[in-house]
Write a protein that holds these residues in place. Structure first.
Motif, mmCIF file in Angstrom:
data_model
loop_
_atom_site.group_PDB
_atom_site.id
_atom_site.type_symbol
_atom_site.label_atom_id
_atom_site.label_comp_id
_atom_site.label_asym_id
_atom_site.label_seq_id
_atom_site.Cartn_x
_atom_site.Cartn_y
_atom_site.Cartn_z
ATOM 1 N N LEU A 130 0.823 -1.200 0.000
ATOM 2 C CA LEU A 130 0.000 0.000 0.000
ATOM 3 C C LEU A 130 0.865 1.262 0.000
ATOM 4 O O LEU A 130 0.643 2.169 -0.806
ATOM 5 N N THR A 131 1.861 1.328 0.867
ATOM 6 C CA THR A 131 2.702 2.534 0.920
ATOM 7 C C THR A 131 3.539 2.682 -0.350
ATOM 8 O O THR A 131 3.814 3.788 -0.780
ATOM 9 N N GLU A 132 3.901 1.555 -0.954
ATOM 10 C CA GLU A 132 4.620 1.602 -2.232
ATOM 11 C C GLU A 132 3.722 2.199 -3.310
ATOM 12 O O GLU A 132 4.164 3.019 -4.117
ATOM 13 N N CYS A 133 2.454 1.812 -3.341
ATOM 14 C CA CYS A 133 1.502 2.357 -4.314
ATOM 15 C C CYS A 133 1.275 3.847 -4.094
ATOM 16 O O CYS A 133 1.139 4.606 -5.061
ATOM 17 N N LEU A 134 1.211 4.279 -2.843
ATOM 18 C CA LEU A 134 0.970 5.691 -2.555
ATOM 19 C C LEU A 134 2.103 6.569 -3.068
ATOM 20 O O LEU A 134 1.878 7.696 -3.489
ATOM 21 N N GLY A 135 3.321 6.043 -3.046
ATOM 22 C CA GLY A 135 4.467 6.815 -3.522
ATOM 23 C C GLY A 135 4.685 8.070 -2.701
ATOM 24 O O GLY A 135 4.164 8.224 -1.595
ATOM 25 N N ARG A 136 5.444 9.005 -3.245
ATOM 26 C CA ARG A 136 5.752 10.242 -2.520
ATOM 27 C C ARG A 136 4.604 11.245 -2.555
ATOM 28 O O ARG A 136 4.387 11.986 -1.619
ATOM 29 N N ASP A 137 3.862 11.269 -3.659
ATOM 30 C CA ASP A 137 2.819 12.276 -3.830
ATOM 31 C C ASP A 137 1.489 11.896 -3.220
ATOM 32 O O ASP A 137 0.640 12.750 -3.007
ATOM 33 N N GLY A 138 1.275 10.604 -2.958
ATOM 34 C CA GLY A 138 0.021 10.160 -2.378
ATOM 35 C C GLY A 138 -1.051 9.935 -3.419
ATOM 36 O O GLY A 138 -0.899 10.328 -4.585
ATOM 37 N N LEU A 139 -2.140 9.322 -3.011
ATOM 38 C CA LEU A 139 -3.254 9.006 -3.909
ATOM 39 C C LEU A 139 -4.575 9.131 -3.165
ATOM 40 O O LEU A 139 -4.621 9.039 -1.930
#
Length: 189
Positions: A14-23
């Motif tokens: 999940l945190t990998e998908c969110l990345g730096r910018d978020g979703l």
């Protein structure tokens, strides 16, 4: 990928998908679906709120959505913790990493687990195919997915260093090193 447990490793995915910018929740759901993970958005919302409450994510209101961003990294995995502690105590930590993981898990250690701990060279003694099949079966019953690979056991007994590694892991994870006496000398000579 090393051993994977869908229930325990979801937060890392999940945190990998969110990345730096978020979703947003809907964008996150689409990203997870592209990885083969399907959860209802209400379940994702609850999960994201729990991670926010724990301080790992932050929530921003950008109407009509809420954007979730990583605010601090997740704790290190057991493999990273063992690897770091062994590197602090040894100039050649690979065998020590294998021994510590072997003692903690009470089973042979798979090559991917050693790699996750920072071991890059072959070490240990490979167990028999029959024993490997049995250990994979046990791990699968616990919900772990294991890729086809060898499992190894240590060649040498490092019990004398095992306690030092555990102490290092505990002091580092609790940031309590400042409480430890720096020397063993109890009186001036």
């Amino acid at each position: 990928m090393l051993m994977f447990n869908a229930e325990k490793d979801f937060n890392r995915i999940l945190t990998e998908c969110l990345g730096r910018d978020g979703l947003s929740i809907s964008a996150l759901a689409k990203s997870l679906e592209s990885k083969g993970i399907k959860h209802h958005r209400l379940i994702l919302t609850g999960y994201l709120r729990a991670l926010t409450d724990m301080g790992y994510l932050k929530e921003r209101d950008i109407p009509p959505s809420k954007i979730y961003q990583v605010s601090r990294p997740l704790p290190d995995s057991i493999y990273e913790v063992v690897g770091k502690a062994c590197r602090k105590l040894s100039n050649d930590p690979d065998e020590l990493i294998l021994f510590v993981l072997f003692r903690i898990f009470k089973r042979p250690v798979f090559e991917s687990e050693l790699k996750a701990s920072g071991v890059t060279r072959p070490i240990g003694s490979v167990i028999s195919e029959q024993d490997m099949t049995e250990h994979k079966k046990i791990l699968r019953r616990a919900g772990n997915t294991i890729t086809g690979q060898n499992a190894v056991v240590p060649l040498s007994d490092m019990t004398d260093k095992f306690q030092d590694v555990l102490i290092t892991m505990l002091l580092d994870s609790t940031e309590s090193r400042h409480l430890m006496a720096e020397t063993k000398q109890s009186k001036l000579i």
